[in-house]
Design a protein around this motif. Structure first.
Motif, short mmCIF file in Angstrom:
data_model
loop_
_atom_site.label_atom_id
_atom_site.label_comp_id
_atom_site.label_asym_id
_atom_site.label_seq_id
_atom_site.Cartn_x
_atom_site.Cartn_y
_atom_site.Cartn_z
N ARG A 128 -3.85 4.05 -0.86
CA ARG A 128 -4.64 3.72 -2.05
C ARG A 128 -4.01 4.44 -3.22
NH1 ARG A 128 -7.51 5.26 2.10
NH2 ARG A 128 -8.84 3.76 3.17
N ALA A 129 -3.78 3.74 -4.31
CA ALA A 129 -3.07 4.36 -5.42
C ALA A 129 -3.36 3.65 -6.73
CB ALA A 129 -1.56 4.35 -5.15
N ARG A 130 -3.07 4.32 -7.79
CA ARG A 130 -3.04 3.74 -9.13
C ARG A 130 -1.60 3.29 -9.35
NH1 ARG A 130 -6.38 4.42 -13.65
NH2 ARG A 130 -5.35 4.12 -15.66
N TYR A 131 -1.39 2.00 -9.59
CA TYR A 131 -0.01 1.52 -9.70
C TYR A 131 0.08 0.31 -10.62
CZ TYR A 131 -1.38 -2.02 -6.20
OH TYR A 131 -2.00 -3.05 -5.53
N LYS B 126 0.54 13.12 -3.43
CA LYS B 126 -0.71 12.50 -3.02
C LYS B 126 -1.09 11.39 -3.97
CE LYS B 126 -1.03 17.05 -1.67
NZ LYS B 126 -0.13 18.15 -2.17
N PRO B 127 -1.17 10.14 -3.53
CA PRO B 127 -1.65 9.06 -4.41
C PRO B 127 -3.15 9.12 -4.68
CG PRO B 127 -0.26 8.22 -2.61
CD PRO B 127 -0.62 9.63 -2.28
N SER B 128 -3.90 9.85 -3.85
CA SER B 128 -5.35 9.93 -3.99
C SER B 128 -5.74 11.08 -4.92
CB SER B 128 -6.01 10.13 -2.62
OG SER B 128 -7.37 10.53 -2.77
N PRO C 173 -9.86 8.04 -11.83
CA PRO C 173 -8.80 7.02 -11.95
C PRO C 173 -9.04 5.89 -10.95
CG PRO C 173 -7.86 9.22 -11.85
CD PRO C 173 -9.31 9.37 -11.51
N GLU C 174 -8.81 4.68 -11.40
CA GLU C 174 -9.00 3.52 -10.52
C GLU C 174 -7.84 3.41 -9.54
OE1 GLU C 174 -9.43 -1.37 -10.71
OE2 GLU C 174 -9.20 -0.19 -12.56
N GLU C 175 -8.15 3.38 -8.26
CA GLU C 175 -7.13 3.27 -7.22
C GLU C 175 -7.38 2.01 -6.40
OE1 GLU C 175 -6.65 8.12 -6.92
OE2 GLU C 175 -7.46 7.01 -5.21
N ARG C 176 -6.30 1.31 -6.09
CA ARG C 176 -6.40 0.06 -5.35
C ARG C 176 -5.56 0.16 -4.07
NH1 ARG C 176 -3.51 -3.99 -8.52
NH2 ARG C 176 -2.43 -2.29 -9.59
N ALA C 177 -5.84 -0.76 -3.16
CA ALA C 177 -5.02 -0.84 -1.96
C ALA C 177 -3.58 -1.16 -2.36
CB ALA C 177 -5.56 -1.91 -1.02
N TYR C 178 -2.65 -0.36 -1.90
CA TYR C 178 -1.26 -0.53 -2.26
C TYR C 178 -0.53 -1.31 -1.17
CZ TYR C 178 3.54 0.62 -3.58
OH TYR C 178 4.87 0.53 -3.94
N PRO C 179 0.30 -2.29 -1.54
CA PRO C 179 1.03 -3.08 -0.53
C PRO C 179 2.19 -2.29 0.06
CG PRO C 179 1.66 -3.79 -2.74
CD PRO C 179 0.56 -2.77 -2.93
#
Length: 213
Positions: free
Chosen positions: A24-27, A65-67, A195-201
């Motif tokens: 999960r990350a902001r990207y 850490k992306p979280s 920060p908004e984090e989404r499922a990262y591919p």
């Protein structure tokens, strides 16, 4: 007259269908944001120059850490010694994916490795390590699913510091503001600042997301 106890902060939103492991990350299309925390002596020059200073030891293992909330758990909202400067580091997505493809799990997993000898052989040679730790809610309590910690060493560490880094921001004020709102019993306001984090591919072969045949 006794004071009214503060209302406990609600956890960050969860979903019953959340998989056990997920990046999960902001990207964006070009970058991924990861978090680290350092002493001001290292963190502030990195923010000023937009890159890690020479004093940043490129030969050592570094964990990104992306979280955001996992970083807050690790650094205590920027209140732990030598972790007072919380950095949001935007890195090239191609570099991030390269690290995931070249990583090994930090621990032996029989679902991933034929045997311990194969895992040790891979671990010794891999420039990156993947560790799956319980994600955290707003109270920094563990959730029933896990988020990524990515360890970089050798070639990966040097690439991270000198090639992949696109921008470095000081998010210590953000951490302090969220913590202040929690202490003031303003959990909704604290949640709104996350920060908004989404499922990262994640690329194919990411350790922990693959299985041996």
């Amino acid at each position: 007259m006794s004071a009214t106890p503060a209302t406990p902060a609600p956890p960050a939103p969860t979903r019953p269908d959340e998989p056990l492991r997920r990046v999960r990350a902001r990207y964006t299309d070009e970058t991924v944001t990861v978090y680290q925390a350092y002493s001001p002596a290292l963190g502030l020059p990195a923010v000023r120059d937009g890159r890690f200073p020479a004093a940043w030891k490129r030969e050592r293992m570094t964990w990104i850490k992306p979280s955001f909330l996992w970083m807050m758990y690790r650094c205590g909202w920027g209140e732990k010694a030598d972790q007072e400067t919380v950095l949001a580091i935007e890195i090239d997505r191609g570099g991030f994916d390269w690290a995931l493809r070249h990583a090994c799990l930090s621990h032996y997993d029989p679902d991933e490795h034929p045997d311990r000898a194969a895992w040790r052989w891979e671990l010794k040679r891999a420039p990156a390590r993947v560790q799956w730790d319980p994600e955290r809610d707003l109270r920094l309590q563990p959730l029933p699913y896990r988020s990524l910690q990515l360890g970089l060493s050798g070639e990966a560490s040097r690439r991270y510091a000198d090639k992949w880094t696109v921008a470095i921001r000081d998010v210590t004020p953000l951490a302090q503001e969220i913590r202040s709102r929690l202490r003031s019993d303003d959990a909704p306001g604290a949640l709104a600042l996350l920060p908004e984090e989404r499922a990262y591919p994640a690329p194919g072969g990411t350790p922990g997301l693959r299985r041996v045949s």
